[in-house]
Design a protein around this motif. Structure first.
Motif, PDB file in Angstrom:
ATOM      1  N   GLY A  96       4.580  -0.097   3.562  1.00 32.95           N
ATOM      2  CA  GLY A  96       3.366  -0.048   4.593  1.00 32.95           C
ATOM      3  C   GLY A  96       2.930  -1.654   4.351  1.00 32.95           C
ATOM      4  N   GLN A  97       1.379  -1.625   4.155  1.00 34.77           N
ATOM      5  CA  GLN A  97       0.836  -3.117   4.156  1.00 34.77           C
ATOM      6  C   GLN A  97       0.991  -3.873   2.754  1.00 34.77           C
ATOM      7  OE1 GLN A  97      -2.852  -2.471   5.891  1.00 34.77           O
ATOM      8  NE2 GLN A  97      -2.286  -2.650   8.019  1.00 34.77           N
ATOM      9  N   GLY A  98       0.652  -5.143   2.936  1.00 31.86           N
ATOM     10  CA  GLY A  98       0.607  -5.986   1.611  1.00 31.86           C
ATOM     11  C   GLY A  98       0.860  -7.301   1.866  1.00 31.86           C
ATOM     12  N   THR A  99       1.357  -7.963   0.618  1.00 28.89           N
ATOM     13  CA  THR A  99       1.487  -9.315   0.642  1.00 28.89           C
ATOM     14  C   THR A  99       3.131  -9.465  -0.184  1.00 28.89           C
ATOM     15  OG1 THR A  99       0.575  -9.720  -1.277  1.00 28.89           O
ATOM     16  CG2 THR A  99      -0.751 -10.255   0.618  1.00 28.89           C
ATOM     17  N   LEU A 100       3.908 -10.690   0.358  1.00 32.13           N
ATOM     18  CA  LEU A 100       5.023 -11.213  -0.361  1.00 32.13           C
ATOM     19  C   LEU A 100       4.589 -12.672  -1.064  1.00 32.13           C
ATOM     20  CD1 LEU A 100       7.851 -10.389  -1.084  1.00 32.13           C
ATOM     21  CD2 LEU A 100       8.424 -12.055   0.996  1.00 32.13           C
ATOM     22  N   GLN A 101       5.088 -12.856  -2.373  1.00 34.37           N
ATOM     23  CA  GLN A 101       4.648 -13.872  -2.842  1.00 34.37           C
ATOM     24  C   GLN A 101       5.819 -14.546  -3.702  1.00 34.37           C
ATOM     25  OE1 GLN A 101       2.509 -13.815  -6.837  1.00 34.37           O
ATOM     26  NE2 GLN A 101       0.997 -15.224  -5.845  1.00 34.37           N
ATOM     27  N   VAL A 102       6.095 -16.009  -3.071  1.00 31.65           N
ATOM     28  CA  VAL A 102       7.123 -16.563  -3.852  1.00 31.65           C
ATOM     29  C   VAL A 102       6.541 -17.690  -4.758  1.00 31.65           C
ATOM     30  CG1 VAL A 102       9.014 -18.241  -3.438  1.00 31.65           C
ATOM     31  CG2 VAL A 102       8.646 -16.149  -1.820  1.00 31.65           C
ATOM     32  N   THR A 109       0.866  -1.320  -0.027  1.00 32.09           N
ATOM     33  CA  THR A 109       0.155   0.116   0.284  1.00 32.09           C
ATOM     34  C   THR A 109       0.965   1.166   0.025  1.00 32.09           C
ATOM     35  OG1 THR A 109      -0.147  -0.213   2.288  1.00 32.09           O
ATOM     36  CG2 THR A 109      -1.884  -1.402   1.370  1.00 32.09           C
ATOM     37  N   GLY A 110       2.233   1.288   0.222  1.00 31.75           N
ATOM     38  CA  GLY A 110       2.952   2.442   0.330  1.00 31.75           C
ATOM     39  C   GLY A 110       3.409   2.814  -0.986  1.00 31.75           C
ATOM     40  N   VAL A 111       4.163   3.932  -1.085  1.00 26.49           N
ATOM     41  CA  VAL A 111       4.435   4.426  -2.299  1.00 26.49           C
ATOM     42  C   VAL A 111       5.162   3.768  -3.213  1.00 26.49           C
ATOM     43  CG1 VAL A 111       4.099   6.899  -1.558  1.00 26.49           C
ATOM     44  CG2 VAL A 111       6.268   5.890  -1.319  1.00 26.49           C
ATOM     45  N   LEU A 112       5.848   2.718  -2.461  1.00 23.87           N
ATOM     46  CA  LEU A 112       6.739   1.861  -3.372  1.00 23.87           C
ATOM     47  C   LEU A 112       6.061   0.992  -4.372  1.00 23.87           C
ATOM     48  CD1 LEU A 112       9.495   0.681  -3.828  1.00 23.87           C
ATOM     49  CD2 LEU A 112       9.200  -0.936  -2.032  1.00 23.87           C
ATOM     50  N   LEU A 162      10.668  -2.279 -10.285  1.00 23.21           N
ATOM     51  CA  LEU A 162       9.799  -1.590  -9.259  1.00 23.21           C
ATOM     52  C   LEU A 162       8.652  -1.238  -9.973  1.00 23.21           C
ATOM     53  CD1 LEU A 162      12.275   0.735  -7.499  1.00 23.21           C
ATOM     54  CD2 LEU A 162      11.622  -1.670  -6.700  1.00 23.21           C
ATOM     55  N   TYR A 163       7.311  -1.340  -9.194  1.00 26.94           N
ATOM     56  CA  TYR A 163       5.996  -1.098  -9.870  1.00 26.94           C
ATOM     57  C   TYR A 163       5.846   0.580  -9.982  1.00 26.94           C
ATOM     58  CZ  TYR A 163       4.646  -5.740  -8.933  1.00 26.94           C
ATOM     59  OH  TYR A 163       4.383  -6.995  -8.775  1.00 26.94           O
ATOM     60  N   ASN A 164       6.717   1.255  -8.984  1.00 26.78           N
ATOM     61  CA  ASN A 164       6.930   2.662  -8.990  1.00 26.78           C
ATOM     62  C   ASN A 164       8.299   2.900  -9.062  1.00 26.78           C
ATOM     63  OD1 ASN A 164       6.623   5.428  -8.559  1.00 26.78           O
ATOM     64  ND2 ASN A 164       5.848   5.548  -6.573  1.00 26.78           N
TER      65      ASN A 164
END
Length: 305
Positions: free
Chosen positions: A132-138, A91-94, A111-113
């Motif tokens: 921020g919040q989010g998910t990490l996927q492998v 959710t962060g600016v990254l 990077l997405y941003n």
């Protein structure tokens, strides 16, 4: 055939610095009679090339650099012929990133941003405020194309630390991971590195706890490799009491297998009416950009139709 564009390192200081330090490598090792396995990556050249290809600023280089280093460390868990992807959505600016690696250390990502706007001067290289919040996927893919996917919610908001959460929750394996990208006082890339340790079946909890304690005492890996020091020296100096056994190093490289031919094959699978619209609306030549390495390919009317 046109393949991935290797962008030049424009900064003269960085270019000279890279020529003065050893090439990147990943060093696999074991500790405590094989109860702990690990990998140590020196990745300054890797991060420098990714920065050049994507045209990144300091903060963006830290983010993509940490993601790529984490992905190289992930590659050391793969068997021959396998590939893996590491993806973060946040959710962060990254906003997140996507990286891929082969089993033999060829890694790419974006990077997405790629252009993060700051509201105030950068106080540290801690990425948590930008994640921020989010998910990490492998995602792992074996040589037959079968996919194995796991994901976890972000707990720490830091790439390496959340990768350890993935291994614990999705693969029930105690893991420690750290990555570092450092710059000089002028904001020029100085060094990059990462370290990965994982408990093997039958390892004592105390073994992993002791190695994690030692890991927290380590100097900055970015500074270590920026000074031209070796993986062997670090392991034999800082982990000598853990009886390290080192294996021959492997390669590490920012590499993308995109090509003009592959993109053209994709374009030619499009319906004829879409290709005619592409030519009619232009502009020509049509530019296609690879997200993973930022290489640009150009196709004229004859190519497309």
């Amino acid at each position: 055939m046109e393949i991935m564009v290797v962008a030049p390192i424009d900064n003269a200081f960085v270019k000279t610095h890279l020529e003065a330090i050893p090439s990147d490598e990943v060093c696999r090792f074991t500790l405590l009679s094989g109860s702990i396995r690990g990998a140590l990556v020196s990745g300054t050249h890797l991060v420098a090339q990714a920065q050049a290809n994507h045209g990144l600023g300091i903060l963006e280089t830290v983010a993509l650099g940490q993601a790529l280093l984490s992905t190289v460390l992930l590659s050391t868990t793969l068997k021959e012929g396998m590939r893996a992807s590491l993806k973060m959505d946040c959710t962060g600016v990254l906003r997140g990133f996507a990286t891929e690696t082969s089993w033999d250390g060829k890694v790419r990502g974006y990077l997405y941003n790629p252009s993060i706007r700051l509201d105030k001067p950068l106080e540290s290289f801690d990425l948590k405020p930008f994640i921020g919040q989010g998910t990490l996927q492998v995602i792992r893919k074996d040589p037959t194309g079968t996919l194995y996917t796991g994901h976890v919610p972000l707990v720490h908001g830091r790439i390496a630390e959340d990768l350890t959460v993935y291994f614990l929750r999705s693969e029930q394996t105690k893991t420690a991971c750290m990555v570092s990208v450092s710059f000089d006082t002028e904001g020029r890339l100085w060094g990059a590195g990462g370290l990965f340790m994982q408990a093997m079946p039958g390892a004592l909890d105390l073994d992993m706890e002791d190695t994690e304690d030692r890991l927290r005492e380590l100097p900055s890996l970015g500074n270590w490799f920026g000074e031209g020091r070796s993986s062997n020296e670090l392991l034999m100096t800082w982990f000598s009491a853990f009886e390290p056994v080192l294996f021959p190093p492997g390669q590490v490289q920012f590499f993308c297998d995109c090509s003009a031919q592959r993109f053209l094959q994709f374009i030619r699978t499009m319906p004829p009416e879409e290709r005619h619209t592409m030519v009619k609306e232009g502009p020509l030549p049509v530019e296609v950009v690879c997200h993973y390495c930022n290489s640009r390919y150009y196709f004229n009317e004859a190519d497309i139709l």
